[in-house]
Design an enzyme around this catalytic site. Structure first.
Site, short mmCIF file in Angstrom:
data_model
loop_
_atom_site.label_atom_id
_atom_site.label_comp_id
_atom_site.label_asym_id
_atom_site.label_seq_id
_atom_site.Cartn_x
_atom_site.Cartn_y
_atom_site.Cartn_z
N LYS A 3 0.72 -4.31 8.77
CA LYS A 3 2.02 -3.95 8.20
C LYS A 3 2.71 -3.01 9.18
CE LYS A 3 4.33 -2.40 4.00
NZ LYS A 3 5.12 -1.23 4.37
N ASN A 24 9.42 -6.89 3.43
CA ASN A 24 9.29 -5.70 2.60
C ASN A 24 10.52 -4.82 2.82
OD1 ASN A 24 7.64 -2.59 2.95
ND2 ASN A 24 7.94 -3.57 1.00
N GLY A 54 7.13 -2.49 -3.02
CA GLY A 54 6.57 -1.16 -3.02
C GLY A 54 7.18 -0.28 -4.09
N ARG A 55 8.20 0.49 -3.73
CA ARG A 55 8.74 1.51 -4.63
C ARG A 55 9.24 0.95 -5.95
NH1 ARG A 55 12.94 4.29 -0.76
NH2 ARG A 55 12.90 2.19 0.14
N CYS A 70 3.78 3.53 8.69
CA CYS A 70 4.03 4.79 7.98
C CYS A 70 4.88 5.71 8.86
CB CYS A 70 2.72 5.48 7.63
SG CYS A 70 2.98 7.08 6.80
N GLN A 85 -6.40 -0.89 3.49
CA GLN A 85 -5.57 -0.58 4.65
C GLN A 85 -6.07 0.68 5.36
OE1 GLN A 85 -1.48 1.21 4.75
NE2 GLN A 85 -0.86 -0.89 5.28
N PRO A 124 0.85 -1.20 0.00
CA PRO A 124 0.00 0.00 0.00
C PRO A 124 0.88 1.24 0.00
CG PRO A 124 0.09 -0.99 2.19
CD PRO A 124 0.87 -1.89 1.29
N HIS A 156 8.30 -4.23 7.21
CA HIS A 156 9.29 -3.43 6.50
C HIS A 156 10.56 -3.45 7.36
CE1 HIS A 156 10.38 0.14 3.85
NE2 HIS A 156 11.40 0.01 4.69
N ASP A 188 13.51 -2.82 -0.09
CA ASP A 188 14.68 -2.89 -0.98
C ASP A 188 14.64 -4.00 -2.02
OD1 ASP A 188 15.72 -0.73 0.33
OD2 ASP A 188 17.12 -1.87 1.57
#
Length: 330
Positions: free
Chosen positions: A141, A204, A228-229, A102, A72, A18, A171, A206
């Site tokens: 998460k 999560n 993600g990214r 976050c 989420q 997300p 993460h 890299d």
């Protein structure tokens, strides 16, 4: 096979993370087309949902072709999280996910997101409020901890599982790291190898290549990977990883024509979902990522981010196709 509640996922699933202002329905649709096994909405403020904020309500839009898909939510108030859980349940996603990761200041300052890592008791109360207010599986998460001196993911994982959390995505950074520095997956491996932990554990942070995905799969023993990214402007990464897992070989890189087709779809679906004007404006930030590494692309990008009419944008995309016929993307 990995199970979250009654949801059956493939062996070692690849999940789309997300991401605020990224993981909307048009982008999720592209990632699903290119191999994502499960996806999550942008995170939604529990207070925003209760206030009936238009932007928050729009984020509840899900479509059958996306399934399985999770919505989420985040927040720091038990009652608000419980009420938002009921609102989310009414649109019938497959999963409700809670964001305790976050790191952004405006979220943390409200005692939400990664801010909850400072108070595990509060995290458990917030999660229990959501679980008790829905019939859906609830996942979480989060991050390793607030900083290097307060890594508490082992306690967090055990306590979340004990109250009924169905899966945990971690993460591999602390809140203090934000998105910088090295992600340390050894902490995720330790959680996964804890004999008390039976829920799926997803890693999560890299993962930006098929080689790294395979290395982390083998080295850390997790149940799946959340990307993600690396997927922003590059939804092909999911199928590239799957192909590499099966064959040890790389899929051919998407051509400029493939990239134009993805942009054309993204723009079309964004306009259909958000309306013409907003769809055009909110697709602009994605162009840099879709065409990253393409030689002499700057004039074309300048056109794409300044044109305001759909027919002009589609004409510009056709021109890009013509200009790069036969061009090999490295």
């Amino acid at each position: 096979m990995v199970k979250i509640g009654n949801i059956e996922l493939p062996d070692f699933p690849l999940l789309l993370a997300p991401m605020e202002d990224v993981s909307d329905p048009p982008f999720r649709r592209l990632c699903k087309m290119h191999g994502a096994d499960m996806m999550y909405s942008e995170f939604i403020s529990s207070e925003g949902l209760i206030r009936d904020a238009i932007k928050s309500r729009m984020k509840l839009d899900i479509f059958d072709y996306e399934r399985p898909v999770g919505i989420q939510i985040f927040g720091g108030d038990e009652e608000a999280m419980a009420m938002s859980s009921k609102i989310v349940s009414a649109v019938n996603p497959d999963i409700i996910d809670i964001n305790f990761g976050c790191p952004v200041k405006k979220v943390v300052c409200k005692g939400a997101g990664a801010g909850v890592l400072k108070d595990v008791d509060l995290m458990i109360r917030l999660t229990k409020a959501v679980i008790d207010s829905t019939h859906l599986p609830v996942t979480v998460k989060t991050r390793l901890g607030w900083d290097d001196n307060s890594i508490n993911i082992d306690e967090v994982a055990e306590r979340l599982q004990d109250i009924g959390v169905a899966a945990l995505s971690i993460h591999a950074r602390t809140r203090a790291q934000m998105y910088k520095g090295h992600s340390d997956w050894s902490h995720i491996a330790r959680v996964k190898n804890n004999p008390r932990i039976t829920m799926p554990i997803f890693g999560n942070g890299d993962i930006d290549s098929p080689e790294k995905a395979l290395q982390y799969k083998n080295e850390y023993g997790i149940d799946g990977i959340m990307i993600g990214r690396a997927a922003i402007g590059y939804p092909w990464i999911f199928n590239e990883i799957k192909h590499y897992f099966k064959t040890g070989e790389h899929l051919a890189k998407p051509t400029v024509i493939d990239r134009v087709e993805a942009v054309r779809n993204h723009l079309t679906w964004a306009m259909e979902w958000k309306g013409e004007r907003l769809g055009i404006v909110e697709t602009r930030p994605h162009y840099t990522n879709y065409f990253k590494g393409i030689h002499s692309f700057k004039p074309h990008k300048q056109q794409l981010v300044t044109l305001d009419r759909p027919e002009e944008l589609f004409a510009a995309l056709n021109e890009i196709e013509d200009a790069y016929v036969g061009y090999e993307v490295v």
